[in-house]
Design a protein around this motif. Structure first.
Motif, mmCIF file in Angstrom:
data_model
loop_
_atom_site.group_PDB
_atom_site.id
_atom_site.type_symbol
_atom_site.label_atom_id
_atom_site.label_comp_id
_atom_site.label_asym_id
_atom_site.label_seq_id
_atom_site.Cartn_x
_atom_site.Cartn_y
_atom_site.Cartn_z
ATOM 1 N N CYS A 11 -4.570 10.434 0.043
ATOM 2 C CA CYS A 11 -4.111 9.260 0.056
ATOM 3 C C CYS A 11 -4.618 8.414 -0.496
ATOM 4 C CB CYS A 11 -3.030 9.703 1.944
ATOM 5 S SG CYS A 11 -1.974 8.570 2.072
ATOM 6 N N ILE A 12 -5.856 8.077 -0.432
ATOM 7 C CA ILE A 12 -6.318 7.043 -0.986
ATOM 8 C C ILE A 12 -6.522 6.779 -2.120
ATOM 9 C CG2 ILE A 12 -8.642 5.190 -0.903
ATOM 10 C CD1 ILE A 12 -7.021 5.771 2.146
ATOM 11 N N GLY A 13 -6.322 8.115 -3.120
ATOM 12 C CA GLY A 13 -6.493 8.047 -4.801
ATOM 13 C C GLY A 13 -4.941 7.712 -4.558
ATOM 14 N N ASN A 14 -4.133 8.323 -3.929
ATOM 15 C CA ASN A 14 -2.903 8.044 -4.542
ATOM 16 C C ASN A 14 -2.272 6.569 -4.813
ATOM 17 O OD1 ASN A 14 -2.043 10.135 -5.206
ATOM 18 N ND2 ASN A 14 -1.327 10.790 -3.141
ATOM 19 N N ILE A 15 -3.039 5.571 -3.131
ATOM 20 C CA ILE A 15 -2.852 4.614 -3.586
ATOM 21 C C ILE A 15 -3.403 3.879 -4.522
ATOM 22 C CG2 ILE A 15 -3.219 2.183 -1.544
ATOM 23 C CD1 ILE A 15 -2.669 4.158 0.971
ATOM 24 N N ILE A 16 -4.874 4.453 -4.792
ATOM 25 C CA ILE A 16 -5.767 3.368 -5.415
ATOM 26 C C ILE A 16 -4.972 3.369 -6.982
ATOM 27 C CG2 ILE A 16 -7.945 3.250 -6.965
ATOM 28 C CD1 ILE A 16 -8.708 4.017 -4.227
ATOM 29 N N ALA A 17 -4.441 4.550 -7.227
ATOM 30 C CA ALA A 17 -3.519 5.009 -8.230
ATOM 31 C C ALA A 17 -2.333 4.116 -9.001
ATOM 32 C CB ALA A 17 -3.489 6.404 -8.800
ATOM 33 N N LEU A 25 0.640 -0.886 -0.016
ATOM 34 C CA LEU A 25 -0.054 -0.139 0.085
ATOM 35 C C LEU A 25 1.082 1.526 0.104
ATOM 36 C CD1 LEU A 25 -3.218 -1.020 2.801
ATOM 37 C CD2 LEU A 25 -2.397 -1.400 0.462
ATOM 38 N N ILE A 26 2.130 1.265 0.728
ATOM 39 C CA ILE A 26 2.638 1.903 0.593
ATOM 40 C C ILE A 26 3.727 2.636 -0.707
ATOM 41 C CG2 ILE A 26 5.046 3.346 1.594
ATOM 42 C CD1 ILE A 26 4.116 2.175 4.492
ATOM 43 N N VAL A 27 4.189 0.895 -1.502
ATOM 44 C CA VAL A 27 4.440 1.764 -2.515
ATOM 45 C C VAL A 27 3.945 1.993 -3.160
ATOM 46 C CG1 VAL A 27 5.650 0.250 -4.588
ATOM 47 C CG2 VAL A 27 6.728 -0.222 -2.426
ATOM 48 N N GLY A 28 2.313 1.884 -3.196
ATOM 49 C CA GLY A 28 1.628 1.747 -4.390
ATOM 50 C C GLY A 28 0.623 3.098 -3.981
ATOM 51 N N GLY A 29 0.538 3.844 -2.990
ATOM 52 C CA GLY A 29 0.481 5.161 -2.655
ATOM 53 C C GLY A 29 1.567 6.400 -3.225
ATOM 54 N N LEU A 30 2.834 6.268 -3.026
ATOM 55 C CA LEU A 30 4.112 6.610 -3.049
ATOM 56 C C LEU A 30 4.361 6.809 -4.563
ATOM 57 C CD1 LEU A 30 6.750 6.002 -1.053
ATOM 58 C CD2 LEU A 30 5.967 8.135 -1.347
ATOM 59 N N ILE A 31 3.652 5.989 -5.522
ATOM 60 C CA ILE A 31 4.056 5.947 -7.867
ATOM 61 C C ILE A 31 2.740 7.110 -7.424
ATOM 62 C CG2 ILE A 31 3.143 3.698 -8.961
ATOM 63 C CD1 ILE A 31 5.063 1.689 -7.871
#
Length: 86
Positions: A29-35, A7-13
């Motif tokens: 932050c949730i949108g960043n993780i999903i993206a 989840l952290i890596v997904g959020g950073l990406i």
């Protein structure tokens, strides 16, 4: 622990994709993780065998996932802009 790192890596990406495009991902932050996670999936589908290049963290190949997240954030911004016009 692996899921949290995923989840952290997904959020950073997702965050990097938003920075590169100069667009904010909705829902913070949730949108960043999903993206980031959807971007990783998009890269796997579009790039096929080439989706396994570059460094890997928590099962996510960074470069293809970033490319996929950029595509996803761009398409999402187009959809949201069209929805606001109506």
């Amino acid at each position: 622990m692996g899921f949290i790192l995923y989840l952290i890596v997904g959020g950073l990406i997702g965050w990097l994709a938003g920075l590169i495009l100069g667009k904010d991902v909705p829902m913070g932050c949730i949108g960043n993780i999903i993206a980031g996670i959807i971007g990783s999936w998009i890269a796997g589908e579009l790039l096929g065998g080439f989706s396994n290049f570059g460094p890997e963290i928590a099962g996510i190949h960074i470069i293809p996932a970033l490319i996929g997240a950029i595509i996803f954030v761009f398409l999402l911004s187009l959809i949201l802009r069209a929805a606001k016009k109506k």
